[in-house]
Design an enzyme around this catalytic site. Structure first.
Site, mmCIF file in Angstrom:
data_model
loop_
_atom_site.group_PDB
_atom_site.id
_atom_site.type_symbol
_atom_site.label_atom_id
_atom_site.label_comp_id
_atom_site.label_asym_id
_atom_site.label_seq_id
_atom_site.Cartn_x
_atom_site.Cartn_y
_atom_site.Cartn_z
ATOM 1 N N ARG A 95 -3.255 20.973 -0.427
ATOM 2 C CA ARG A 95 -2.758 20.604 0.905
ATOM 3 C C ARG A 95 -1.629 19.594 0.811
ATOM 4 N NH1 ARG A 95 -2.002 16.160 2.773
ATOM 5 N NH2 ARG A 95 -4.086 15.443 2.190
ATOM 6 N N SER A 96 -1.747 18.652 -0.121
ATOM 7 C CA SER A 96 -0.743 17.609 -0.252
ATOM 8 C C SER A 96 0.625 18.189 -0.580
ATOM 9 C CB SER A 96 -1.162 16.601 -1.331
ATOM 10 O OG SER A 96 -0.349 15.458 -1.296
ATOM 11 N N GLY A 135 10.491 9.654 -1.249
ATOM 12 C CA GLY A 135 10.423 8.400 -1.985
ATOM 13 C C GLY A 135 10.485 7.193 -1.080
ATOM 14 N N THR A 137 7.171 4.702 -0.868
ATOM 15 C CA THR A 137 6.278 3.686 -1.418
ATOM 16 C C THR A 137 6.848 3.083 -2.697
ATOM 17 O OG1 THR A 137 4.358 4.811 -0.505
ATOM 18 C CG2 THR A 137 3.949 3.278 -2.284
ATOM 19 N N CYS A 243 8.585 10.519 9.983
ATOM 20 C CA CYS A 243 8.175 11.507 8.978
ATOM 21 C C CYS A 243 6.713 11.309 8.596
ATOM 22 C CB CYS A 243 9.050 11.381 7.733
ATOM 23 S SG CYS A 243 10.819 11.579 8.020
ATOM 24 N N ARG A 248 0.733 12.383 8.420
ATOM 25 C CA ARG A 248 -0.609 11.934 8.789
ATOM 26 C C ARG A 248 -1.323 12.961 9.661
ATOM 27 N NH1 ARG A 248 2.065 6.147 10.161
ATOM 28 N NH2 ARG A 248 1.901 5.213 8.066
ATOM 29 N N LEU A 343 -26.916 16.532 -3.933
ATOM 30 C CA LEU A 343 -26.858 17.323 -5.166
ATOM 31 C C LEU A 343 -27.372 16.563 -6.382
ATOM 32 C CD1 LEU A 343 -25.048 19.163 -3.341
ATOM 33 C CD2 LEU A 343 -23.672 19.601 -5.383
ATOM 34 N N GLU A 368 -0.634 7.186 2.999
ATOM 35 C CA GLU A 368 0.007 7.335 4.315
ATOM 36 C C GLU A 368 -0.701 6.492 5.382
ATOM 37 O OE1 GLU A 368 1.610 11.035 5.544
ATOM 38 O OE2 GLU A 368 1.640 11.841 3.513
ATOM 39 N N THR A 370 -3.541 2.938 5.133
ATOM 40 C CA THR A 370 -4.939 2.642 4.879
ATOM 41 C C THR A 370 -5.704 2.536 6.194
ATOM 42 O OG1 THR A 370 -4.651 0.242 4.994
ATOM 43 C CG2 THR A 370 -4.248 1.295 2.856
#
Length: 398
Positions: A95-96, A135, A137, A243, A248, A343, A368, A370
């Protein structure tokens, strides 16, 4: 042949979807089931992203999904969200990749780029022929991007960029990076192509989360780029945050997919695991965990569908997106932990998807934005008072 869709839908959210939305979801669900899941554990264990599947993702129309031009499908926000959910039901890394391409690369080029930039990059990205990264962070500027240290100074018909970027998805496989840097006119976005002298990308090694995702550090040592590589429509940090709001949104949906995978695994396991001569699903404490998991998934699904409709109507605010991302990522992580508990020892084995999702969600919960940052954003919205950072000298605490 496509199998009937199987999912978690206790509140019949299915009834709130159009047939077109269901069809798009089903196609992606089936592709993830047949093409990605058989190799998901290997990709995670080996720490590799399946780049050979990028052409298939492009063929499915997963790149440039919301673009109405340049070869994009022009789907609505709910459809895009459902796709993100099914991709992350496979793996957060899957997904990322799609989320970064759509929301953090193609969106800013479409929204802020020149006609020449759009024509050069967007059609090729839709076809999966070119990859991008975002780019923003930095090693010392994560939650506080307004104090980024990367600089871009104008020298004649060029800009010279110097700085460092960290934790960048797609970084060392990208053909172009959208670099956010400080200028005399504020923070602006720039297109920096792979191979430009002084620009290097290095894989981040030894990470225990998002292992099936390309994660990189970017280094810019006096990187000279043509002035026309500036994204002309960028006007300060607000452009970059726009963006991130797009990103998010996809994360809010994706986290539900990871939670669904963990719940389904835990439910099936509990129904079939025999202890004390009965299935452990017959124990009250196990049932309590399963009910809590299902309830939080249902709440998250309803948040997503309403957010998607608001976004399609042009009514969604950034704090709406913050609430969904904050809640859904946090609750998905709790669900993954509860599934791992059900489990027991098998919960740490890659024979089951739970530990993979749990470790990935440790990242999804913080990137994106905390939980604390989204909480303060919503708190500012509802109180009108800014709680970010410590009071300045001479000020009283708020």
């Amino acid at each position: 042949m496509m199998k009937p869709f199987e999912g978690v839908d206790y509140y019949q959210v299915e009834d709130l979807l159009t047939q077109e939305e269901r069809d798009a979801r089903d196609r992606v669900h089936d592709w993830v089931r047949t093409r990605y899941l058989p190799r998901a554990a290997d990709c995670f264990e080996e720490g590799v992203f399946p780049t050979d599947l990028i052409p298939e993702m492009a063929e499915l129309g997963l790149l440039g999904m919301k673009l109405k031009d340049f070869g994009g499908k022009g789907v609505n926000n709910v459809t895009y969200g459902l796709v993100c959910r099914e991709l992350e039901r496979g793996d957060s890394g899957l997904r990322s990749f799609v989320s970064v391409m759509n929301s953090l690369v193609m969106f800013p080029i479409a929204a802020f780029g020149s006609d020449a930039q759009k024509q050069r990059w967007l059609p090729a990205m839709v076809r999966g022929e070119k990859i991008g990264c975002f780019g923003m962070t930095e090693p010392q500027a994560g939650s506080d991007p307004q104090h980024m240290e990367t600089r871009a100074r104008r020298e004649g018909d060029a800009y010279v960029l110097t700085g460092r970027k960290m934790w960048i998805t797609n970084g060392h496989i990208a053909d172009v990076a959208i670099i956010w840097a400080r200028t005399d006119a504020g923070i602006r976005g720039f297109l920096v192509e792979r191979g430009t002298p002084g620009f290097t990308a290095h894989p981040i090694q030894r990470k225990m989360s998002m292992r099936a995702s390309v994660t990189s550090a970017l280094v810019l040592d006096d990187v000279r780029i043509p002035a026309e590589n500036l994204l002309p429509g960028t006007t300060g940090l607000k452009s970059a945050l726009t963006c991130l709001n797009e990103g998010r949104y996809g994360i809010a949906w994706g986290a539900v997919g990871a939670a669904m995978a963990c719940y389904e695994t835990a439910l099936h396991y509990a129904q079939n695991r025999i202890q004390f001569q009965v299935p452990i699903a017959s124990f009250q404490l196990v049932q309590s965990k399963l009910v809590k998991m299902l309830t939080e998934i249902t709440k998250a699904q309803l948040l997503c569908i309403r957010l998607g409709r608001l976004k399609d109507e042009g009514k969604a605010r950034h704090t709406h997106i913050s609430m969904a991302k904050m809640n859904n990522a946090s609750e998905a992580l709790k669900i993954a932990r509860a599934a791992r508990d059900i489990l027991a020892a098998n919960g740490i084995s890659l024979a089951y998807p739970v530990i993979r999702h749990l470790l990935n969600l440790e990242t999804v919960n913080t990137y994106e934005g905390t939980q604390d940052i989204h909480t303060l954003a919503i708190g500012h919205d509802i109180t009108g008072l800014d709680a970010f950072g410590a009071p300045r000298s001479g000020e009283k605490g708020r």
